[in-house]
Design a protein around this motif. Structure first.
Motif, PDB file in Angstrom:
ATOM      1  N   ILE A  30      33.320  49.351  -3.485  1.00  0.00           N
ATOM      2  CA  ILE A  30      33.441  49.419  -2.031  1.00  0.00           C
ATOM      3  C   ILE A  30      34.897  49.708  -1.689  1.00  0.00           C
ATOM      4  N   ASP A  31      35.114  50.648  -0.763  1.00  0.00           N
ATOM      5  CA  ASP A  31      36.474  50.957  -0.313  1.00  0.00           C
ATOM      6  C   ASP A  31      36.805  50.031   0.850  1.00  0.00           C
ATOM      7  N   TRP A  32      37.488  48.920   0.540  1.00  0.00           N
ATOM      8  CA  TRP A  32      37.780  47.889   1.524  1.00  0.00           C
ATOM      9  C   TRP A  32      38.859  48.310   2.519  1.00  0.00           C
ATOM     10  N   SER A  33      39.479  49.468   2.327  1.00  0.00           N
ATOM     11  CA  SER A  33      40.509  49.932   3.255  1.00  0.00           C
ATOM     12  C   SER A  33      39.907  50.644   4.463  1.00  0.00           C
ATOM     13  N   ARG A  34      38.611  50.866   4.444  1.00  0.00           N
ATOM     14  CA  ARG A  34      37.916  51.560   5.546  1.00  0.00           C
ATOM     15  C   ARG A  34      37.716  50.632   6.738  1.00  0.00           C
ATOM     16  N   SER A  35      37.184  51.181   7.824  1.00  0.00           N
ATOM     17  CA  SER A  35      36.872  50.379   9.007  1.00  0.00           C
ATOM     18  C   SER A  35      35.699  49.447   8.697  1.00  0.00           C
ATOM     19  N   VAL A  36      35.530  48.431   9.524  1.00  0.00           N
ATOM     20  CA  VAL A  36      34.431  47.481   9.334  1.00  0.00           C
ATOM     21  C   VAL A  36      33.094  48.213   9.331  1.00  0.00           C
ATOM     22  N   THR A  37      32.919  49.148  10.235  1.00  0.00           N
ATOM     23  CA  THR A  37      31.666  49.905  10.315  1.00  0.00           C
ATOM     24  C   THR A  37      31.409  50.688   9.028  1.00  0.00           C
ATOM     25  N   GLU A  38      32.450  51.310   8.493  1.00  0.00           N
ATOM     26  CA  GLU A  38      32.293  52.077   7.250  1.00  0.00           C
ATOM     27  C   GLU A  38      32.017  51.159   6.061  1.00  0.00           C
ATOM     28  N   ILE A  39      32.654  50.003   6.032  1.00  0.00           N
ATOM     29  CA  ILE A  39      32.395  49.037   4.961  1.00  0.00           C
ATOM     30  C   ILE A  39      30.954  48.548   5.045  1.00  0.00           C
ATOM     31  N   ASP A  40      30.499  48.255   6.264  1.00  0.00           N
ATOM     32  CA  ASP A  40      29.105  47.845   6.452  1.00  0.00           C
ATOM     33  C   ASP A  40      28.159  48.897   5.880  1.00  0.00           C
ATOM     34  N   GLN A  41      28.407  50.155   6.178  1.00  0.00           N
ATOM     35  CA  GLN A  41      27.548  51.234   5.681  1.00  0.00           C
ATOM     36  C   GLN A  41      27.544  51.289   4.158  1.00  0.00           C
ATOM     37  N   GLN A  42      28.712  51.107   3.553  1.00  0.00           N
ATOM     38  CA  GLN A  42      28.791  51.088   2.088  1.00  0.00           C
ATOM     39  C   GLN A  42      27.972  49.939   1.509  1.00  0.00           C
ATOM     40  N   LEU A  43      28.062  48.772   2.150  1.00  0.00           N
ATOM     41  CA  LEU A  43      27.314  47.603   1.671  1.00  0.00           C
ATOM     42  C   LEU A  43      25.814  47.785   1.863  1.00  0.00           C
ATOM     43  N   TYR A  44      25.403  48.357   2.989  1.00  0.00           N
ATOM     44  CA  TYR A  44      23.976  48.621   3.217  1.00  0.00           C
ATOM     45  C   TYR A  44      23.430  49.518   2.109  1.00  0.00           C
ATOM     46  N   GLU A  45      24.197  50.541   1.778  1.00  0.00           N
ATOM     47  CA  GLU A  45      23.773  51.470   0.730  1.00  0.00           C
ATOM     48  C   GLU A  45      23.762  50.786  -0.639  1.00  0.00           C
ATOM     49  N   LYS A  46      24.812  50.025  -0.928  1.00  0.00           N
ATOM     50  CA  LYS A  46      24.917  49.339  -2.218  1.00  0.00           C
ATOM     51  C   LYS A  46      23.714  48.438  -2.475  1.00  0.00           C
ATOM     52  N   TYR A  47      23.288  47.719  -1.438  1.00  0.00           N
ATOM     53  CA  TYR A  47      22.196  46.767  -1.606  1.00  0.00           C
ATOM     54  C   TYR A  47      20.835  47.327  -1.200  1.00  0.00           C
ATOM     55  N   GLY A  48      20.774  48.617  -0.890  1.00  0.00           N
ATOM     56  CA  GLY A  48      19.498  49.279  -0.631  1.00  0.00           C
ATOM     57  C   GLY A  48      18.765  48.760   0.593  1.00  0.00           C
ATOM     58  N   LEU A  49      19.504  48.420   1.639  1.00  0.00           N
ATOM     59  CA  LEU A  49      18.864  47.919   2.850  1.00  0.00           C
ATOM     60  C   LEU A  49      18.168  49.044   3.594  1.00  0.00           C
ATOM     61  N   ASP A  50      16.996  48.728   4.158  1.00  0.00           N
ATOM     62  CA  ASP A  50      16.272  49.735   4.930  1.00  0.00           C
ATOM     63  C   ASP A  50      16.670  49.627   6.405  1.00  0.00           C
ATOM     64  N   ASP A  51      16.174  50.546   7.225  1.00  0.00           N
ATOM     65  CA  ASP A  51      16.557  50.595   8.640  1.00  0.00           C
ATOM     66  C   ASP A  51      16.241  49.297   9.378  1.00  0.00           C
ATOM     67  N   GLU A  52      15.121  48.678   9.049  1.00  0.00           N
ATOM     68  CA  GLU A  52      14.733  47.430   9.708  1.00  0.00           C
ATOM     69  C   GLU A  52      15.709  46.300   9.371  1.00  0.00           C
TER      70      GLU A  52
END
Length: 65
Positions: A30-52
């Motif tokens: 995870i690139d922790w230097s990004r904005s909170v929103t971008e970090i959230d997106q990286q984490l969602y992808e990392k953990y395979g979260l769906d839209d719901e």
């Protein structure tokens, strides 16, 4: 994730079983230097979260100031 196993004030290590550890070093995936929103997106992808799941998080977790 903690709430799934935590039903009393007792807090043994097994209570934290489903809480993932994060690497906050420069070796992290995870690139922790990004904005909170971008970090959230990286984490969602990392953990395979769906839209719901993402919608639930974004509607129940307030962004820190």
């Amino acid at each position: 994730m903690l709430g799934v196993l935590k039903i009393t004030q007792h807090n043994p290590a097994s209570t934290w079983k489903y809480v993932p550890l994060q690497d906050f070093t420069s070796n992290s995936d995870i690139d922790w230097s990004r904005s909170v929103t971008e970090i959230d997106q990286q984490l969602y992808e990392k953990y395979g979260l769906d839209d719901e799941e993402i919608s639930f998080i974004e509607s129940h977790v307030k962004e820190m100031d």
